[in-house]
Design an enzyme around this catalytic site. Structure first.
Site, PDB file in Angstrom:
ATOM      1  N   LYS A   1      34.444  34.996  38.364  1.00 50.92           N
ATOM      2  CA  LYS A   1      34.770  33.566  38.289  1.00 50.92           C
ATOM      3  C   LYS A   1      33.618  32.722  38.835  1.00 50.92           C
ATOM      4  O   LYS A   1      33.250  31.690  38.257  1.00 50.92           O
ATOM      5  CB  LYS A   1      36.057  33.279  39.066  1.00 50.92           C
ATOM      6  CG  LYS A   1      37.283  33.885  38.386  1.00 50.92           C
ATOM      7  CD  LYS A   1      38.490  33.861  39.292  1.00 50.92           C
ATOM      8  CE  LYS A   1      39.716  34.395  38.571  1.00 50.92           C
ATOM      9  NZ  LYS A   1      40.830  34.697  39.454  1.00 50.92           N
TER      10      LYS A   1
ATOM     11  N   ASP B   1      36.761  40.353  40.569  1.00 51.20           N
ATOM     12  CA  ASP B   1      37.381  39.266  39.808  1.00 51.20           C
ATOM     13  C   ASP B   1      36.873  37.901  40.300  1.00 51.20           C
ATOM     14  O   ASP B   1      36.542  37.023  39.495  1.00 51.20           O
ATOM     15  CB  ASP B   1      38.908  39.374  39.935  1.00 51.20           C
ATOM     16  CG  ASP B   1      39.599  38.283  39.155  1.00 51.20           C
ATOM     17  OD1 ASP B   1      39.470  38.268  37.914  1.00 51.20           O
ATOM     18  OD2 ASP B   1      40.235  37.401  39.782  1.00 51.20           O
TER      19      ASP B   1
HETATM   20  N1  LIG Z   1      47.323  37.982  34.956  1.00 49.67           N
HETATM   21  C1  LIG Z   1      46.788  36.824  35.230  1.00 49.67           C
HETATM   22  O1  LIG Z   1      47.310  36.029  36.023  1.00 49.67           O
HETATM   23  C2  LIG Z   1      45.520  36.438  34.595  1.00 49.67           C
HETATM   24  C3  LIG Z   1      44.884  37.267  33.729  1.00 49.67           C
HETATM   25  N2  LIG Z   1      43.717  36.902  33.129  1.00 49.67           N
HETATM   26  C4  LIG Z   1      43.064  37.794  32.215  1.00 49.67           C
HETATM   27  O2  LIG Z   1      43.927  38.077  31.111  1.00 49.67           O
HETATM   28  C5  LIG Z   1      43.565  39.315  30.530  1.00 49.67           C
HETATM   29  C6  LIG Z   1      44.830  40.121  30.244  1.00 49.67           C
HETATM   30  O3  LIG Z   1      45.457  40.447  31.432  1.00 49.67           O
HETATM   31  P1  LIG Z   1      46.922  41.083  31.421  1.00 49.67           P
HETATM   32  O4  LIG Z   1      47.729  40.496  30.357  1.00 49.67           O
HETATM   33  O5  LIG Z   1      47.397  40.970  32.800  1.00 49.67           O
HETATM   34  O6  LIG Z   1      46.598  42.588  31.034  1.00 49.67           O
HETATM   35  P2  LIG Z   1      47.646  43.741  30.581  1.00 49.67           P
HETATM   36  O7  LIG Z   1      47.131  45.013  31.131  1.00 49.67           O
HETATM   37  O8  LIG Z   1      49.030  43.356  30.895  1.00 49.67           O
HETATM   38  O9  LIG Z   1      47.498  43.764  28.991  1.00 49.67           O
HETATM   39  C7  LIG Z   1      46.324  44.172  28.371  1.00 49.67           C
HETATM   40  C8  LIG Z   1      46.569  44.248  26.867  1.00 49.67           C
HETATM   41  O10 LIG Z   1      45.316  44.480  26.263  1.00 49.67           O
HETATM   42  C9  LIG Z   1      45.407  45.636  25.419  1.00 49.67           C
HETATM   43  N3  LIG Z   1      44.131  46.305  25.452  1.00 49.67           N
HETATM   44  C10 LIG Z   1      43.532  46.915  26.483  1.00 49.67           C
HETATM   45  N4  LIG Z   1      42.337  47.383  26.111  1.00 49.67           N
HETATM   46  C11 LIG Z   1      42.174  47.050  24.819  1.00 49.67           C
HETATM   47  C12 LIG Z   1      41.148  47.245  23.862  1.00 49.67           C
HETATM   48  N5  LIG Z   1      40.022  47.866  24.182  1.00 49.67           N
HETATM   49  N6  LIG Z   1      41.328  46.766  22.625  1.00 49.67           N
HETATM   50  C13 LIG Z   1      42.465  46.148  22.276  1.00 49.67           C
HETATM   51  N7  LIG Z   1      43.468  45.925  23.129  1.00 49.67           N
HETATM   52  C14 LIG Z   1      43.327  46.380  24.397  1.00 49.67           C
HETATM   53  C15 LIG Z   1      46.492  46.478  26.043  1.00 49.67           C
HETATM   54  O11 LIG Z   1      46.978  47.379  25.062  1.00 49.67           O
HETATM   55  P3  LIG Z   1      47.572  48.809  25.473  1.00 49.67           P
HETATM   56  O12 LIG Z   1      48.891  48.490  26.065  1.00 49.67           O
HETATM   57  O13 LIG Z   1      47.619  49.554  24.191  1.00 49.67           O
HETATM   58  O14 LIG Z   1      46.603  49.387  26.480  1.00 49.67           O
HETATM   59  C16 LIG Z   1      47.467  45.395  26.449  1.00 49.67           C
HETATM   60  O15 LIG Z   1      48.224  44.992  25.329  1.00 49.67           O
HETATM   61  C17 LIG Z   1      42.580  39.960  31.503  1.00 49.67           C
HETATM   62  O16 LIG Z   1      41.282  39.797  31.026  1.00 49.67           O
HETATM   63  C18 LIG Z   1      42.751  39.143  32.779  1.00 49.67           C
HETATM   64  O17 LIG Z   1      41.573  39.061  33.546  1.00 49.67           O
HETATM   65  C19 LIG Z   1      43.153  35.691  33.381  1.00 49.67           C
HETATM   66  C20 LIG Z   1      43.747  34.807  34.189  1.00 49.67           C
HETATM   67  C21 LIG Z   1      44.978  35.104  34.904  1.00 49.67           C
HETATM   68  N1  LIG Z   2      43.816  38.683  38.891  1.00 47.24           N
HETATM   69  C1  LIG Z   2      43.410  37.351  38.862  1.00 47.24           C
HETATM   70  C2  LIG Z   2      44.132  36.651  37.741  1.00 47.24           C
HETATM   71  C3  LIG Z   2      43.457  35.447  37.332  1.00 47.24           C
HETATM   72  O1  LIG Z   2      42.314  35.420  36.955  1.00 47.24           O
HETATM   73  C4  LIG Z   2      43.767  36.654  40.128  1.00 47.24           C
HETATM   74  O2  LIG Z   2      44.486  37.225  40.903  1.00 47.24           O
HETATM   75  O3  LIG Z   2      43.293  35.541  40.371  1.00 47.24           O
END
Ligand SMILES: NC(=O)C1=CN([C@@H]2O[C@H](COP(=O)(O)OP(=O)(O)OC[C@H]3O[C@@H](n4cnc5c(N)ncnc54)[C@H](OP(=O)(O)O)[C@@H]3O)[C@@H](O)[C@H]2O)C=CC1
Ligand SMILES: N[C@@H](CC=O)C(=O)O
Length: 774
Positions: free
Chosen positions: A656, A652
């Site tokens: 970045k 990750d």
């Molecule tokens: N958490 C954080 O603090 C941060 C997160 N991010 C980024 O945000 C993104 C989302 O993270 P997060 O919300 O934690 O992830 P989650 O695992 O909570 O949610 C992922 C979602 O994406 C869906 N999904 C997964 N694969 C697919 C696919 N191939 N096609 C369509 N939908 C799909 C899942 O559906 P299903 O439930 O059906 O699998 C689920 O709804 C990531 O890329 C992460 O790097 C960036 C910055 C900070």
């Molecule tokens: N998993 C990541 C979320 C943001 O990109 C982190 O811990 O920094």
């Protein structure tokens, strides 16, 4: 104030409709009420006449269903069906006569078709008369006098006016048949399709009504046909002229014919919905809604386009005179004209069923010139005319650009175009196959161009928070002129729509085609997944008009060739991709670096803590908690990647660093980065590292560095008084050294992971995008 009510067939389908109508008439004490035939009955009667006169016994079953339909409503309403039964016998007698003769003419057609209104009005009368003696039934044959042009008879206004004044007692509640009339010899005539509206308008004029109310199954006049454009908007006020323009070009809410008596005496016409009586409908009058310069888009289908080129041999005036007089003599209606004076060529649109006759008369008018190749004619069939109407058409700069640029992007060709200097409409011909898309595109480019339509894929930790934020801040954004509208959200299997419906999908193509069929103007795909697969489909989304906003780091860390193809696709399609949350969640790291570069600054070094999860782990180790337990807590709190191993192995952070490195011009790939991997580290190993750093008054930090064309990340034991040691919770801290920030670097610090702070990063990108698009 006397009002004329007219009730159309679309709201005369069953006993419930009639009860609703009766309630309205009685509640309002409305004195003049005009009725069309019950729903579908006019067409049924035409069929009966056609079958019977062709000696086809199918007319019998049509008669039976006509009878059953009317008698069932009588029985549901509890009215005596004797009178209705007798009228139905008369219809049967006429059809038997047609069957016997094997023939019908227009006067017989008017005779039989007029029974639709007689039946409906009788039923309503009988129902109302059960509870009141103040109800009068009037057969309009006795008071509307016409010539003998059967099926579209012309009204003798003077005679009609005096007959109506004698017959209609406005002290009573009058139930009057619409559509039908009679000629001077007492033979039944009809006023043409939608003739009941005309009956209402005539009575409005005769009795100097304050208003004519046309009750329908729709709530008013809409900016487009809601069956084609699901987000069409109801118009509250429209002028006669604007409505005439819309009616001329195919809007069927009220006929042109019905407008003219109202216009001449300035009687407002109100279109109201029977099924939604709290809605005040649309008022058609001499006043318009000035705020709404354009009132709608409408279309005439089934037209043909004739292009006649005269190669400048004849004088233009003479040539045009000949064309129009030939067409006029054949009684053919020209719907639209488009002329190119330089080439003496002219395009005219006529109804498709008149094209052969039009070609025949033009050929015969110009036989010699065609033979000598002075004139050539070509025809385009399967055309539709689309018109945009409103009082600000002629002087609204940029309107044509708005309309035609979107059509151009959708590859819709304009085959002819027409607009006058003082015109209330601009009209053009397109292939009928493109009609619906064309109407949606124009509608949305005029009425929906202030909306950013958001499709959110991924509704996990971040996606749900983005949805919540867009919805809860909606009013706030609207006040700033930004309409962020969620058109759908999806997980990996299913798409959920605002209507509450959903559909399962197995490829992104299905999602793209579902949403692009709405032909909205500004689309954005908000990718809240960590999916490579979705990223691999970004170019398809972009080709279909989507911009991209995403916290998913996969797109910006694609192999360099693929990354460049994506950038190129955005450029070619003039679309945008925003990704603030790729680094530091909601912290303004990407935008700050972009601003510095845009100002000509040079980034020398970027260094800091880039992982919220690793920050959280090292900040909590001091409390004596086990490394593996802290990882679990980080996952539960939504700080980790969907797969926490991506955080622990340094991937990750690597992503970045690569994203920032590429921003500042390094042409490198993930494999070029040197990254320390913690995925296999045991609780004991981590504790040992922590303990030995502690003994030296140092603090463990996972630090990333971008400098001299390279990027790397590893655990470092930093001095306790170092700014890197001061982070708390999930903090990221990034220091940026540049040509201008060279003595003291620019430092950005704050929470670097978690649902809400990431959602802020995503939504701030949406606002930036909206500010560009709107
Ligand atoms: N958490 C954080 O603090 C941060 C997160 N991010 C980024 O945000 C993104 C989302 O993270 P997060 O919300 O934690 O992830 P989650 O695992 O909570 O949610 C992922 C979602 O994406 C869906 N999904 C997964 N694969 C697919 C696919 N191939 N096609 C369509 N939908 C799909 C899942 O559906 P299903 O439930 O059906 O699998 C689920 O709804 C990531 O890329 C992460 O790097 C960036 C910055 C900070
Ligand atoms: N998993 C990541 C979320 C943001 O990109 C982190 O811990 O920094």
């Amino acid at each position: 104030m006397l009002e004329i009510y007219k009730f159309g067939g679309s709201i005369l389908k069953n006993a419930d409709d009639i009860r609703k109508i009766a309630d309205i008439i009685i509640k309002d004490g409305n004195k003049i009420n005009i009725f069309s035939a019950l729903h579908g009955v006019t067409d049924g009667l035409i069929k009966i006449a056609e079958y019977a006169s062709k000696k086809d016994v199918k007319y019998i079953s049509e008669i039976d269903s006509l009878r059953d339909y009317h008698l069932k409503i009588c029985s549901d309403l509890g009215v005596d069906n004797k009178e209705i039964g007798e009228i139905l016998i008369r219809v049967k007698d006429i059809s038997e006569y047609l069957y016997k003769e094997g023939f019908y003419d227009l006067s017989l057609l008017d005779l039989i078709v007029g029974y639709g209104e007689i039946l409906s009005s009788n039923i309503v009368y009988l129902f109302l008369a059960k509870d009141s003696s103040n109800i009068e039934l009037i057969d309009a044959k006795n008071c509307i006098r016409t010539d003998s042009t059967f099926t579209s008879a012309k009204v003798d206004f003077e005679a009609t006016s005096s007959l109506c004044k004698n017959l209609v007692n406005i002290g009573k509640i009058n139930i009057i048949t619409g559509f039908i009339a009679s000629d001077g010899e007492g033979r039944p005539t009809t006023l043409g399709r939608n003739g009941s509206d005309y009956t209402a308008a005539l009575l409005g004029k005769i009795f100097s009504a304050g208003k004519i109310v046309i009750w329908k199954d729709v709530d008013g006049v809409f900016t487009a046909n809601p069956k084609i454009v699901s987000n069409a908007i109801q118009i509250s006020k429209i002028s006669y002229k604007e409505m005439s323009e819309l009616s001329y070009f195919g809007n069927k809410v009220v006929s042109l014919m019905a407008l003219s008596p109202a216009i001449s005496d300035d009687i407002p016409i109100c279109i109201r919905g029977l099924y939604n009586i709290t809605n005040e409908g649309t008022l058609i009058s001499s006043k318009t809604d000035e705020e709404m310069g354009i009132k709608g888009i409408t279309a005439i289908e089934d037209v043909s386009l004739i292009n006649i080129n005269s190669f400048n041999i004849l004088g233009i005036g003479e040539f045009l005179k000949q064309v129009f007089s030939a067409i006029n003599k054949a009684n053919i209606n020209i719907i639209m004209i488009s002329q190119s004076s330089s080439e003496s060529s002219i395009s005219i649109c006529v109804r498709s069923d008149e094209i052969n006759e039009a070609i025949r008369v033009i050929n015969s008018e110009f036989t010699k010139e065609i033979r000598e190749n002075i004139i050539s004619i070509d025809v385009k069939n399967n055309q539709s005319i689309v018109a945009v109407a409103g009082f600000k058409i002629a002087n609204q700069s940029g309107l044509s650009g708005k309309i035609f640029s979107n059509l151009g992007l959708a590859n819709i060709n304009i085959n002819a175009i027409s607009q006058g200097l003082c015109a209330m409409s601009i009209s053009f011909a397109v292939d009928s196959s493109a009609l619906n898309l064309c109407v949606k595109l124009i509608h949305n480019s005029i009425f929906e161009n202030k909306c950013v339509n958001c499709l959110i894929i991924g509704n996990g930790v971040v996606g749900s928070s983005v949805i919540k934020m867009i919805n809860s801040q909606r009013q706030y954004f609207l006040e700033k002129g930004i309409d962020l509208r969620i058109i759908g959200y999806a997980n990996s299997k299913e798409v959920f729509l605002p209507s509450g419906e959903s559909f399962k999908y197995s490829s992104y193509d299905e999602i793209i085609s579902w949403f692009s069929k709405e032909a909205l103007i500004h689309y954005v795909l908000i990718d809240c997944t960590s999916s490579d697969d979705l990223v691999a489909n970004y170019r398809k989304f972009i080709d279909h008009g989507f911009n991209i906003v995403t916290p998913n780091k996969k797109a910006n860390t694609l192999n360099f060739d693929e990354f460049e193809k994506l950038q190129n696709c955005l450029k070619v399609n003039k679309k945008y991709m925003f990704y603030e949350a790729n680094v530091g969640a909601g912290l303004p790291i990407i935008s700050t670096i972009k601003d510095l570069i845009d100002c000509g600054d040079e980034i020398v070094k970027i260094e800091g803590i880039f992982s919220g999860t690793l920050s959280y782990i090292f900040n909590n180790l001091s409390n004596g908690v086990k490394f593996s337990d802290i990882v679990k807590m980080a996952k539960e709190n939504g700080f980790t990647e969907p797969d926490p191993r991506d955080d622990l192995c340094g991937m990750d952070v690597a992503r970045k660093l690569l994203i920032l490195a590429r921003m500042i011009g390094y042409r490198i790939n993930l494999s070029d980065l040197k990254i320390q991997n913690l995925v296999d580290a045991t609780d004991e190993q981590i504790f040992e590292m922590f303990d030995s750093a502690n003994k030296e008054n140092k603090t463990l930090r996972y630090v990333g560095l971008i400098e001299d064309g390279k990027a790397s990340a590893k655990i470092i034991a930093v001095d306790n008084d170092s700014p890197l040691a001061s982070t708390k919770h999930t903090d990221n801290i990034i220091s940026i050294t540049t040509k201008f920030y060279n003595k003291t670097p620019l430092v950005i610090r704050g929470a670097g992971a978690g649902a809400d702070v990431t959602a802020i990063g995503v939504v701030s990108d949406l606002i930036k995008l909206a500010n560009i698009l709107l």
